[in-house]
Design a protein around this motif. Structure first.
Motif, PDB file in Angstrom:
ATOM      1  N   MET A 198       0.801  -1.135  -0.108  1.00 15.58           N
ATOM      2  CA  MET A 198       0.029  -0.035   0.007  1.00 15.58           C
ATOM      3  C   MET A 198       0.920   1.314  -0.038  1.00 15.58           C
ATOM      4  O   MET A 198       0.563   2.115  -0.686  1.00 15.58           O
ATOM      5  CB  MET A 198      -1.011   0.044   1.178  1.00 15.58           C
ATOM      6  CG  MET A 198      -1.602   1.272   1.251  1.00 15.58           C
ATOM      7  SD  MET A 198      -2.840   1.095   2.687  1.00 15.58           S
ATOM      8  CE  MET A 198      -3.911   2.557   2.471  1.00 15.58           C
ATOM      9  N   TYR A 199       2.069   1.122   0.808  1.00 18.09           N
ATOM     10  CA  TYR A 199       2.690   2.343   0.911  1.00 18.09           C
ATOM     11  C   TYR A 199       4.057   2.346  -0.206  1.00 18.09           C
ATOM     12  O   TYR A 199       4.853   3.098   0.179  1.00 18.09           O
ATOM     13  CB  TYR A 199       3.221   2.600   2.290  1.00 18.09           C
ATOM     14  CG  TYR A 199       2.182   2.682   3.442  1.00 18.09           C
ATOM     15  CD1 TYR A 199       1.003   3.396   3.196  1.00 18.09           C
ATOM     16  CD2 TYR A 199       2.101   1.931   4.368  1.00 18.09           C
ATOM     17  CE1 TYR A 199       0.110   3.530   4.064  1.00 18.09           C
ATOM     18  CE2 TYR A 199       0.985   1.788   5.384  1.00 18.09           C
ATOM     19  CZ  TYR A 199       0.052   2.775   5.076  1.00 18.09           C
ATOM     20  OH  TYR A 199      -1.044   2.596   6.066  1.00 18.09           O
ATOM     21  N   GLU A 200       4.144   1.342  -0.890  1.00 19.51           N
ATOM     22  CA  GLU A 200       5.393   1.311  -1.587  1.00 19.51           C
ATOM     23  C   GLU A 200       5.755   2.234  -2.671  1.00 19.51           C
ATOM     24  O   GLU A 200       6.930   2.617  -2.835  1.00 19.51           O
ATOM     25  CB  GLU A 200       5.189   0.003  -2.707  1.00 19.51           C
ATOM     26  CG  GLU A 200       4.202  -0.239  -3.535  1.00 19.51           C
ATOM     27  CD  GLU A 200       3.745  -1.293  -4.187  1.00 19.51           C
ATOM     28  OE1 GLU A 200       3.259  -1.268  -5.411  1.00 19.51           O
ATOM     29  OE2 GLU A 200       3.657  -2.171  -3.640  1.00 19.51           O
ATOM     30  N   ASN A 201       4.574   3.156  -2.829  1.00 26.02           N
ATOM     31  CA  ASN A 201       5.285   4.259  -3.860  1.00 26.02           C
ATOM     32  C   ASN A 201       5.023   5.664  -3.026  1.00 26.02           C
ATOM     33  O   ASN A 201       4.860   6.801  -3.590  1.00 26.02           O
ATOM     34  CB  ASN A 201       4.094   4.532  -5.001  1.00 26.02           C
ATOM     35  CG  ASN A 201       4.189   3.450  -6.140  1.00 26.02           C
ATOM     36  OD1 ASN A 201       5.576   2.959  -6.154  1.00 26.02           O
ATOM     37  ND2 ASN A 201       3.428   2.934  -6.406  1.00 26.02           N
ATOM     38  N   LEU A 202       4.927   5.607  -1.580  1.00 23.41           N
ATOM     39  CA  LEU A 202       4.831   6.775  -0.674  1.00 23.41           C
ATOM     40  C   LEU A 202       6.237   7.492  -0.709  1.00 23.41           C
ATOM     41  O   LEU A 202       7.171   6.861  -0.612  1.00 23.41           O
ATOM     42  CB  LEU A 202       4.526   6.326   0.612  1.00 23.41           C
ATOM     43  CG  LEU A 202       4.493   7.347   1.610  1.00 23.41           C
ATOM     44  CD1 LEU A 202       3.336   8.379   1.402  1.00 23.41           C
ATOM     45  CD2 LEU A 202       4.299   6.864   3.021  1.00 23.41           C
ATOM     46  N   MET A 203       6.325   8.933  -1.187  1.00 25.94           N
ATOM     47  CA  MET A 203       7.540   9.577  -1.182  1.00 25.94           C
ATOM     48  C   MET A 203       7.639  10.119   0.143  1.00 25.94           C
ATOM     49  O   MET A 203       6.753  10.267   0.953  1.00 25.94           O
ATOM     50  CB  MET A 203       7.346  10.689  -2.291  1.00 25.94           C
ATOM     51  CG  MET A 203       6.836  10.011  -3.664  1.00 25.94           C
ATOM     52  SD  MET A 203       6.337  11.617  -4.736  1.00 25.94           S
ATOM     53  CE  MET A 203       8.045  11.801  -5.448  1.00 25.94           C
ATOM     54  N   SER A 204       9.055  10.448   0.461  1.00 27.61           N
ATOM     55  CA  SER A 204       9.574  11.090   1.639  1.00 27.61           C
ATOM     56  C   SER A 204       8.773  12.526   1.516  1.00 27.61           C
ATOM     57  O   SER A 204       8.636  13.046   0.386  1.00 27.61           O
ATOM     58  CB  SER A 204      10.835  11.270   1.889  1.00 27.61           C
ATOM     59  OG  SER A 204      11.466  12.085   0.764  1.00 27.61           O
ATOM     60  N   PHE A 205       8.784  13.302   2.817  1.00 28.88           N
ATOM     61  CA  PHE A 205       8.265  14.727   2.787  1.00 28.88           C
ATOM     62  C   PHE A 205       8.954  15.446   1.588  1.00 28.88           C
ATOM     63  O   PHE A 205       8.404  16.481   1.061  1.00 28.88           O
ATOM     64  CB  PHE A 205       8.242  15.047   4.262  1.00 28.88           C
ATOM     65  CG  PHE A 205       7.780  16.346   4.360  1.00 28.88           C
ATOM     66  CD1 PHE A 205       6.390  16.765   4.591  1.00 28.88           C
ATOM     67  CD2 PHE A 205       8.796  17.524   4.484  1.00 28.88           C
ATOM     68  CE1 PHE A 205       5.870  18.127   4.620  1.00 28.88           C
ATOM     69  CE2 PHE A 205       8.225  18.683   4.752  1.00 28.88           C
ATOM     70  CZ  PHE A 205       6.754  18.949   4.607  1.00 28.88           C
ATOM     71  N   GLU A 206      10.226  15.415   1.751  1.00 30.84           N
ATOM     72  CA  GLU A 206      11.335  16.079   0.978  1.00 30.84           C
ATOM     73  C   GLU A 206      10.889  15.959  -0.692  1.00 30.84           C
ATOM     74  O   GLU A 206      11.157  16.829  -1.486  1.00 30.84           O
ATOM     75  CB  GLU A 206      12.619  16.059   1.172  1.00 30.84           C
ATOM     76  CG  GLU A 206      13.130  16.801   2.515  1.00 30.84           C
ATOM     77  CD  GLU A 206      12.653  15.696   3.693  1.00 30.84           C
ATOM     78  OE1 GLU A 206      12.331  14.471   3.555  1.00 30.84           O
ATOM     79  OE2 GLU A 206      12.681  16.334   4.901  1.00 30.84           O
ATOM     80  N   GLN A 207      10.720  14.733  -1.067  1.00 26.91           N
ATOM     81  CA  GLN A 207      10.276  14.306  -2.343  1.00 26.91           C
ATOM     82  C   GLN A 207       9.188  14.940  -2.667  1.00 26.91           C
ATOM     83  O   GLN A 207       8.852  15.406  -3.955  1.00 26.91           O
ATOM     84  CB  GLN A 207      10.474  12.740  -2.640  1.00 26.91           C
ATOM     85  CG  GLN A 207      11.675  12.074  -2.329  1.00 26.91           C
ATOM     86  CD  GLN A 207      11.510  10.729  -2.460  1.00 26.91           C
ATOM     87  OE1 GLN A 207      10.686  10.311  -1.894  1.00 26.91           O
ATOM     88  NE2 GLN A 207      12.562   9.896  -3.190  1.00 26.91           N
TER      89      GLN A 207
ATOM     90  N   THR B  14      -3.265  11.558   2.635  1.00 29.17           N
ATOM     91  CA  THR B  14      -2.901  12.805   2.094  1.00 29.17           C
ATOM     92  C   THR B  14      -1.607  12.435   1.227  1.00 29.17           C
ATOM     93  O   THR B  14      -1.233  12.900  -0.082  1.00 29.17           O
ATOM     94  CB  THR B  14      -2.914  13.888   2.770  1.00 29.17           C
ATOM     95  OG1 THR B  14      -4.147  14.152   3.489  1.00 29.17           O
ATOM     96  CG2 THR B  14      -2.275  15.138   2.083  1.00 29.17           C
ATOM     97  N   LEU B  15      -0.472  12.172   2.056  1.00 23.16           N
ATOM     98  CA  LEU B  15       0.794  11.504   1.237  1.00 23.16           C
ATOM     99  C   LEU B  15       0.936  10.953   0.435  1.00 23.16           C
ATOM    100  O   LEU B  15       1.356  11.051  -0.679  1.00 23.16           O
ATOM    101  CB  LEU B  15       1.658  11.492   2.701  1.00 23.16           C
ATOM    102  CG  LEU B  15       1.753  12.470   3.767  1.00 23.16           C
ATOM    103  CD1 LEU B  15       2.807  11.776   4.879  1.00 23.16           C
ATOM    104  CD2 LEU B  15       2.464  13.781   3.172  1.00 23.16           C
ATOM    105  N   CYS B  16      -0.196   9.777   0.420  1.00 27.21           N
ATOM    106  CA  CYS B  16      -0.024   8.768  -0.727  1.00 27.21           C
ATOM    107  C   CYS B  16      -0.849   9.290  -1.929  1.00 27.21           C
ATOM    108  O   CYS B  16      -0.349   9.169  -3.099  1.00 27.21           O
ATOM    109  CB  CYS B  16      -0.947   7.377  -0.208  1.00 27.21           C
ATOM    110  SG  CYS B  16      -0.058   6.548   0.825  1.00 27.21           S
ATOM    111  N   ALA B  17      -1.677  10.237  -1.614  1.00 28.93           N
ATOM    112  CA  ALA B  17      -2.284  10.721  -2.854  1.00 28.93           C
ATOM    113  C   ALA B  17      -1.448  11.666  -3.687  1.00 28.93           C
ATOM    114  O   ALA B  17      -1.534  11.817  -4.965  1.00 28.93           O
ATOM    115  CB  ALA B  17      -3.668  11.350  -2.552  1.00 28.93           C
ATOM    116  N   VAL B  18      -0.832  12.566  -2.686  1.00 27.04           N
ATOM    117  CA  VAL B  18       0.129  13.456  -3.554  1.00 27.04           C
ATOM    118  C   VAL B  18       1.303  12.818  -4.018  1.00 27.04           C
ATOM    119  O   VAL B  18       1.602  13.015  -5.111  1.00 27.04           O
ATOM    120  CB  VAL B  18       0.536  14.319  -2.437  1.00 27.04           C
ATOM    121  CG1 VAL B  18       1.711  15.425  -3.173  1.00 27.04           C
ATOM    122  CG2 VAL B  18      -0.781  15.174  -2.114  1.00 27.04           C
TER     123      VAL B  18
END
Length: 67
Positions: free
Chosen positions: A1-10, A49-53
């Motif tokens: 589910m979180y495999e494409n989650l980017m870091s805050f900086e990314q 939110t982070l996943c959607a962005v």
């Protein structure tokens, strides 16, 4: 589910050249939240939110490489 989650900086870097109203329309995330993310304001953003962005940024990078 979180495999494409980017870091805050990314995410911040990925939003740098984006029109935030277009991101808002595509993701359903409020403009003020997107503005905070783009400006690097640290807050308690939801994982959704982070996943959607992250998904939006990843897909827009794919679209740009196909043209």
């Amino acid at each position: 589910m979180y495999e494409n989650l980017m870091s805050f900086e990314q995410i911040q870097k990925g939003l740098k050249d984006k029109r935030l109203y277009a991101v808002k329309d595509a993701t359903g995330i409020s403009y003020p939240t997107l503005k905070k993310l783009a400006e690097g304001v640290k807050a308690n953003y939801t994982v959704a939110t982070l996943c959607a962005v992250s998904k939006y940024i990843n897909e827009s990078q794919i679209d740009n490489t196909e043209h």
